[in-house]
Design an enzyme around this catalytic site. Structure first.
Site, PDB file in Angstrom:
ATOM      1  N   CYS A  97       3.939 -23.882  21.061  1.00  0.00           N
ATOM      2  CA  CYS A  97       4.677 -24.308  19.865  1.00  0.00           C
ATOM      3  C   CYS A  97       4.007 -25.895  19.648  1.00  0.00           C
ATOM      4  O   CYS A  97       3.390 -26.082  20.437  1.00  0.00           O
ATOM      5  CB  CYS A  97       6.176 -24.358  19.771  1.00  0.00           C
ATOM      6  SG  CYS A  97       7.057 -25.173  20.949  1.00  0.00           S
TER       7      CYS A  97
ATOM      8  N   CYS B 151       3.212 -22.867  15.001  1.00  0.00           N
ATOM      9  CA  CYS B 151       2.521 -23.938  15.075  1.00  0.00           C
ATOM     10  C   CYS B 151       1.493 -23.817  13.865  1.00  0.00           C
ATOM     11  O   CYS B 151       0.539 -24.498  13.773  1.00  0.00           O
ATOM     12  CB  CYS B 151       1.924 -24.128  16.320  1.00  0.00           C
ATOM     13  SG  CYS B 151       1.189 -22.954  17.202  1.00  0.00           S
TER      14      CYS B 151
ATOM     15  N   CYS C 149      -2.752 -24.519  16.007  1.00  0.00           N
ATOM     16  CA  CYS C 149      -2.989 -23.654  17.398  1.00  0.00           C
ATOM     17  C   CYS C 149      -4.356 -23.249  17.093  1.00  0.00           C
ATOM     18  O   CYS C 149      -4.626 -22.293  16.403  1.00  0.00           O
ATOM     19  CB  CYS C 149      -2.067 -22.652  17.985  1.00  0.00           C
ATOM     20  SG  CYS C 149      -0.606 -23.636  17.840  1.00  0.00           S
TER      21      CYS C 149
END
Length: 138
Positions: A12, A86, A90
């Site tokens: 996250c 995210c 990410c």
């Protein structure tokens, strides 16, 4: 000791809430049968205190945990990568098994608001263990 059946990375943005809870549940329930990592694309300085309190209620101590930076090496070393809110922050690597768990963000929330998020994460972790063919510890 046998090698783990799978390795899982929870990601996250701040690695201060959802991914910490998920990693803690998977470590407890999967034991040495699953390698567990968690990280964030922009890690916070510390784990969310409401998350620490909610997990303590579940018998899991997060007080010594610290948010970690997401690295490409951690992604490559993991069989399953689970992102938690995210978005584009990410990295994505081809051929990895990706799951995106859409969960409320506990940031800025009190313990009462974190409890249902915690319980949903535990439910999903138990389901993940079943998918991986790993029996959850009692």
């Amino acid at each position: 000791m046998n090698s783990p059946a799978a390795s899982v990375l929870f990601v996250c943005v701040h690695n201060a809430g959802r991914s910490q809870m998920a990693a803690a549940f998977l470590a407890r329930l999967g034991g040495d049968r699953v390698a567990v990592r968690s990280a964030g694309s922009a890690p916070a300085d510390s784990v969310n205190p409401a998350v620490t309190a909610a997990m303590a209620e579940a018998g899991i101590d997060l007080s010594a945990e610290t948010p970690k930076i997401l690295t490409p090496e951690a992604v490559r070393a993991s069989d399953v990568v689970i992102t938690m809110g995210c978005g584009d922050a990410c990295p994505v690597f081809p051929s990895k098994r990706y799951l995106d768990w859409r969960l409320d963000d506990p940031a800025g929330q009190g313990v009462a608001a974190v409890r249902p998020i915690r319980d949903e994460i535990e439910r999903r972790v138990r389901g993940l263990l079943a998918e991986l063919g790993v029996e959850a510890a009692a």
